[in-house]
Enzyme design. Structure first.
Site, PDB file in Angstrom:
ATOM      1  N   ASP A  38     -26.854 -18.966   0.058  1.00  0.00           N
ATOM      2  CA  ASP A  38     -25.812 -19.357  -0.874  1.00  0.00           C
ATOM      3  C   ASP A  38     -26.527 -19.678  -2.189  1.00  0.00           C
ATOM      4  OD1 ASP A  38     -23.377 -20.387  -1.801  1.00  0.00           O
ATOM      5  OD2 ASP A  38     -24.026 -22.408  -1.303  1.00  0.00           O
ATOM      6  N   THR A  92     -25.133 -21.881  -5.196  1.00  0.00           N
ATOM      7  CA  THR A  92     -24.938 -23.243  -5.692  1.00  0.00           C
ATOM      8  C   THR A  92     -25.335 -24.268  -4.643  1.00  0.00           C
ATOM      9  OG1 THR A  92     -23.058 -22.342  -6.831  1.00  0.00           O
ATOM     10  CG2 THR A  92     -23.270 -24.729  -6.813  1.00  0.00           C
ATOM     11  N   GLY A 120     -20.061 -17.609  -5.065  1.00  0.00           N
ATOM     12  CA  GLY A 120     -18.713 -17.508  -5.621  1.00  0.00           C
ATOM     13  C   GLY A 120     -18.743 -17.394  -7.138  1.00  0.00           C
ATOM     14  N   ASP A 121     -19.953 -17.506  -7.731  1.00  0.00           N
ATOM     15  CA  ASP A 121     -20.056 -17.509  -9.196  1.00  0.00           C
ATOM     16  C   ASP A 121     -19.820 -16.140  -9.812  1.00  0.00           C
ATOM     17  OD1 ASP A 121     -20.557 -20.067  -9.131  1.00  0.00           O
ATOM     18  OD2 ASP A 121     -22.595 -20.018  -9.941  1.00  0.00           O
ATOM     19  N   ASN A 162     -18.157 -24.304   2.989  1.00  0.00           N
ATOM     20  CA  ASN A 162     -17.752 -22.903   2.818  1.00  0.00           C
ATOM     21  C   ASN A 162     -18.829 -21.935   3.320  1.00  0.00           C
ATOM     22  OD1 ASN A 162     -19.496 -23.659   0.857  1.00  0.00           O
ATOM     23  ND2 ASN A 162     -18.442 -22.666  -0.825  1.00  0.00           N
ATOM     24  N   ASP A 163     -20.001 -22.449   3.680  1.00  0.00           N
ATOM     25  CA  ASP A 163     -21.035 -21.563   4.246  1.00  0.00           C
ATOM     26  C   ASP A 163     -21.065 -21.624   5.758  1.00  0.00           C
ATOM     27  OD1 ASP A 163     -21.959 -21.070   1.609  1.00  0.00           O
ATOM     28  OD2 ASP A 163     -23.037 -22.970   1.659  1.00  0.00           O
TER      29      ASP A 163
END
Length: 1031
Positions: A362, A364, A587-588, A717-718
């Site tokens: 991931d 962030t 998600g960026d 979310n991971d």
């Protein structure tokens, strides 16, 4: 509450809809309504444990006997109980009992911890409204239809429908961090018909039923359905072990078959079948030949059954369990700032850490610190970088005043601050100009909030100024604001935003729109009708937002920096050198993520970037883009100098993965996509939804090569990606502990991944592969002489070794040296493993458990067995006399073979050890000493509880003869010779990288012995003392 339940699986395809009629407060409906059928719903208990007190034994035993080895030993044990076999049932019953008990205790303890966690949740108090009063009850006692009162900052006990709130507009703010890791507040609206019910008594009068919206309790809640079931992860080594086991089973069965057949061939001669000194009884003569043959076959199976190592499973379990403490004790993986050490949640996967081929990370909070720092803002095309004086000026204005906020105030009986029948707050202060300054800010009244969501990627507010004008302010990602802007300094701001994105800053754009009264009323109408929709509420809200948020005037943009974590770039570089492919899933937005990838050395300046993004697929079809990319990649494969990096976004990914119905030629997108990915050294996936992360891992995992994958992330979310990968690693970050709890291993910072894989993973793999091979080797060397012996004893199932030796060989004579080897062996110094990541490639793809190596070890075992047996046989063939003229008997012969065997296999391990500590010496020489002392005791005393005394004085008599000493030493040397020769030749002619380094290390050691051993010793002593205690 939620939409009619959608049950979730990895790709989220399945939808089931059920409607239920819920009677609020569990009252029965008024008479005359439709027929009333009370329904049974589950209670509100959450269960994450596997066993209960009652089913633990049956269920756990069933799980354990699903293992081939355990089941096989159970059958052998039963056979020994039923028929007359050459060895006693204790020989296989005892080790089996030991294995089962150890494993059951370990699993029971882990499950007990889960029960404790469940009870904490199920027993937390909940306030329920009943008959107009609030009562407390335990969370597990809630039923569907109960009315629950929830105060601020409490967690919801189950899935609820919002009936009313203490706010007038019937809204409340909910954080769903425990569901999806998003810490932002979401607004929920009360049901219109009930939002006026404020007191407990009001609810007592409520008679209503809710249809088609499901309310769920217990195991039917969103949370419980979202637990992607934790399946048992199995390591590649375990799969190899099972394959080898099956080979050995075949060897065993064939040995037993050969001997049974030969026995009957040999007995065909009546003189041999029934010699004068061993007449058969009548019952024996009458038994059918097939039954006799079958019992003989079973007896041979039991005799040779030691070739299957039951204790290997115990040793492997203990090695994994104790070995996992090395990760927890590692001081280099301790983080002062968090005060946390690395944690091991699953010890079954230690050796997988040495086999990783793909790393999914991931961005962030994993690569970056998740610590936002304001860098600059761009207003109307002018860039403002906060300098000291400006910042301090505004700080001073904000802080240096005595203004206080008061709700409505009564002055001389006249209520001030009542405005349109609503109580408003207003400011009081000792100085009126301070009030003016602060009120200058507070000229607006908030009317509507259009909340942020990850699809729109923006949020807005509608406010009214004191002059009565309406404004819509909006801020969000540039990709979602720029298309909706009609005026403002668009070009300048856009240029600045792109410049910042390339620098790796996270950008937000700000815009506004003036609304007329008519527009405002229309907006309100749109929003309200969408909020009250029963079906498709989310879709209707999205459509309303889409109509409202347009025709903006651009105000400017802000830029904040999310710094890279310490040593993140170095870690990624090392992983790539070690032959792993690193993928960043985030998600960026693309530019920001790409900049982070350059900063963290995932992409280098020389990397050729391939884009598979929405921007490109708008210009040409997905089909063409994919084929273009694959051509580019394959064309340069021959040149073999270009580094490729692929960037893909969420939207394109779902297009690639979506199986298209209309056109079958599109079915092979997946293959092309995989082909492109495999040839790229690094891949960046941006704008990803949490579920897409898991889909990508699944896609790579199930690709033709079946690579071993590792996922690392820090937020809830991971979690789906962490559970999907072979090895899941959680980072103890800012976004809660959800990821760390669901992972197999948890580490404080991303940089610790380097040591985890390159050092710990490498060592674990080396150790366990030697352990597995050595176990099979020592059992072949143990049982093969027994097989050869049958040819010399008329296939009469006569054991070569004494029962005590049979039972204790695997349990005590040869078990500790290999266990310790598999805990502390370091074939290369740690610092070298860290400095030279390419060594990791030496063990990739399960290279130490390949078939050729396995066959070599088995061959070595057979060779040694032949040497032990025929060596002893020929040396004593000329009937060597002992000093007093007695001859050796068959037990002496067996003991001689066994003595040579124990010494050979122990010394073989000593030859393989590169890293000696006092413990290795203690255990290896201690085991041999224990064998000698045990044999002297066993044969030196007449043991009253034994029904035979065949070993009496055998060992001592054997050692009293000179030739026996000579033959023992000679046979040990001959057995170990081929392995030593093979090692020397291979190292001289075809050394591996590892061996070259070992040679270098040895020359270095001799020049500088003192420092070398000391750097190692301090960490080893600490761990090894603990090992001695644990045994």
């Amino acid at each position: 509450g939620r939409q009619p339940g959608s049950k979730w699986n990895c790709a989220g395809e399945e939808n089931w809809v059920d409607t239920r009629t819920v009677y609020i407060g569990n009252k029965e409906p008024p008479p005359g309504a439709e027929a009333y059928i009370p329904q049974r719903y589950p209670d509100n208990r959450i269960i994450s444990s596997k066993y209960t007190f009652w089913n633990f034994f049956p269920k756990n035993l069933f799980e354990q006997f699903r293992r081939i080895a355990n089941f096989y030993f159970l059958i052998i044990f039963l056979v020994q109980l039923i028929i007359d076999t050459p060895t006693s049932p204790i020989t296989s019953g005892l080790p089996l009992f030991f294995v089962i008990t150890v494993t059951a205790i370990k699993q029971g303890y882990e499950d007990w911890l889960r029960h404790k966690a469940d009870n904490a949740i199920n027993q937390c108090p909940v306030h329920e409204v009943q008959h107009g009063k609030v009562i407390r009850k335990q969370s597990r006692k809630l039923r569907v239809g109960d009315v629950v009162l929830i105060k601020e900052d409490e967690t919801f006990p189950c899935d609820l429908i919002l009936l009313s709130t203490s706010r007038e507009d019937g809204t409340c703010f909910v954080t769903t961090a425990s569901l999806d890791g998003e810490s932002s507040h979401k607004t929920y609206y009360a049901v219109q018909d009930t939002k006026a019910f404020i007191t407990e008594e009001d609810f007592d009068t409520l008679q209503a039923s809710i249809e088609s919206v499901a309310i769920y309790t217990g195991m039917e809640t969103k949370m419980a359905l979202n637990y992607q079931s934790k399946s048992q992860k199995r390591s590649a080594v375990e799969k190899s072990m099972n394959a080898y086991l099956i080979v050995y089973l075949c060897i065993l069965i064939s040995k037993a078959l050969i001997n049974t057949v030969l026995k009957y061939v040999w007995q065909a001669d009546p003189d041999k079948d029934e010699p004068f000194y061993n007449q058969k009884t009548d019952t024996e003569r009458q038994r059918h030949i097939l039954i006799r043959a079958f019992t003989d076959f079973l007896a041979f199976m039991v005799l040779f059954n030691y070739i299957i190592p039951v204790s290997m499973y115990v040793t492997v379990e203990m090695q994994k369990f104790l070995g996992s403490y090395f990760i927890m004790w590692d001081d280099e993986m301790f983080d002062e700032e968090l005060g946390e050490r690395a944690q091991v949640n699953t010890s079954d996967l230690n050796e997988e850490l040495g086999q990783v081929e793909y790393v999914f990370t991931d961005k962030t909070g994993t690569l970056t610190e998740n610590n936002m720092e304001f860098i600059e803002c761009c207003v109307d095309g002018y860039v403002y970088v906060p300098d000291e004086s400006e910042e301090l000026f505004f700080r001073a204005l904000c802080l240096c005043h005595t203004v206080q906020v008061k709700e409505e105030e009564t002055v001389d009986g006249i209520k001030m601050g009542i405005h349109q029948n609503k109580a408003t707050s207003f400011y009081i202060s000792s100085s009126p100009d301070e009030v003016a300054l602060v009120e200058g800010m507070k000229r607006f009244e908030l009317l509507e909030v259009l909340t942020f969501d990850s699809v729109r990627r923006r949020m807005s507010v509608i406010v009214r100024s004191t002059t009565g004008e309406y404004y819509l302010f909006c801020k969000g990602a540039d990709s979602s604001i720029f298309p909706r802007v009609i005026s403002g300094k668009v070009e300048q701001v856009k240029a600045r935003v792109e410049h910042n994105a390339v620098e790796g800053l996270r950008t937000l754009c700000v815009a506004y729109r003036k609304l007329s009264v008519a527009q405002y009323e229309e907006t309100c109408h749109l929003l309200n009708s969408a909020k009250l929709a029963l079906q498709d509420r989310d879709r209707k809200l999205a459509e309303a937002y889409d109509l409202i948020e347009k025709d903006f005037v651009l105000l400017g943009a802000t830029a904040v920096e999310d710094r890279l974590q310490d040593k993140a770039a170095d870690t990624i570089e090392s992983l790539q050198k070690a032959g792993m492919k690193v993928w960043v899933l985030t998600g960026d937005k693309m530019e920001t993520a790409a900049a982070t990838c350059y900063a963290s050395k995932l992409f280098r300046r020389s990397t050729q970037i391939l884009e598979l993004t929405t921007k490109r697929t708008e210009e040409q079809s997905l089909h063409d883009v994919l084929f273009d990319l694959s051509k580019t990649v394959l064309r340069h494969l021959s040149a073999d100098c270009v580094d490729y990096g692929l960037i893909i976004d969420g939207a394109t990914l779902s297009a690639v993965l979506k199986p298209s119905q209309e056109d079958s030629s599109q079915g092979n997108y997946k293959e092309i996509f995989l082909e492109i990915c495999r040839n790229c050294s690094a891949v960046l996936c941006c704008r990803m939804a949490p579920l897409q992360k898991a889909q990508i891992v699944k896609l790579i995992k199930s690709s033709p090569e079946h690579p071993i994958t590792l996922a690392i992330g820090d937020g809830a979310n991971d979690v789906s990606m962490i559970l999907e990968a072979h090895v899941g690693i959680g980072i103890m970050g800012k976004e809660g502990r959800q990821a760390a709890r669901n992972s197999d291993y948890a580490i404080p910072k991303f940089k610790h991944l380097k040591k985890m894989l390159l050092v710990h993973g490498h060592y674990y793999y080396i150790r366990i592969s030697e352990l597995v091979q050595y176990f099979f080797y020592k059992n072949v060397a143990f049982i093969f002489p027994q097989f050869l012996y049958q040819f010399f004893c008329g296939f009469s199932q006569q054991p070569l070794y004494d029962t005590a030796y049979l039972t204790l060989y695997n349990i005590s004579f040869t078990s500790l040296p290999i266990l310790l080897f598999s805990l502390i062996e370091q074939h290369i110094n740690m610092d070298i493993l860290k400095k030279d990541p390419s060594l990791y490639r030496d063990i990739a793809k399960n290279s130490l458990l390949r078939w050729p190596i396995f066959i070599y070890w088995t061959f070595l075992g057979v060779f040694d067995a032949v040497v032990f047996f025929f060596g002893s046989y020929f040396l004593f063939n000329n009937s060597t006399f002992t000093s007093n003229g007695q001859m050796f008997g068959n037990w002496t012969f067996g003991t001689l073979v066994f003595t040579v065997l124990v010494f050979t296999v122990t010394l073989k391990l000593a030859l393989d050890t590169h890293y000696w500590t006092w413990i290795n010496h203690f255990v290896i020489w201690g085991s041999l000493l224990f064998f000698v002392i045990f044999s002297l005791l066993w044969g030196g005393i007449i043991w009253p509880f034994l029904n035979y005394q065949r070993m009496y004085y055998v060992f001592i008599q054997m050692l009293s003869s000179g030739p026996a000493w000579l033959s023992i030493i000679l046979l040990i040397v001959i057995s170990l010779l081929p392995d030593v020769v093979k090692k020397v030749i291979c190292r001289a002619l075809w050394p591996t990288t590892t061996e070259r380094i070992q040679v270098g290390e040895h020359t270095h050691t001799h020049t500088n012995t003192y420092t070398h051993t000391h750097t190692h010793a301090h960490i080893m002593h600490r761990s090894t003392c603990l090992h001695l205690h644990t045994h």
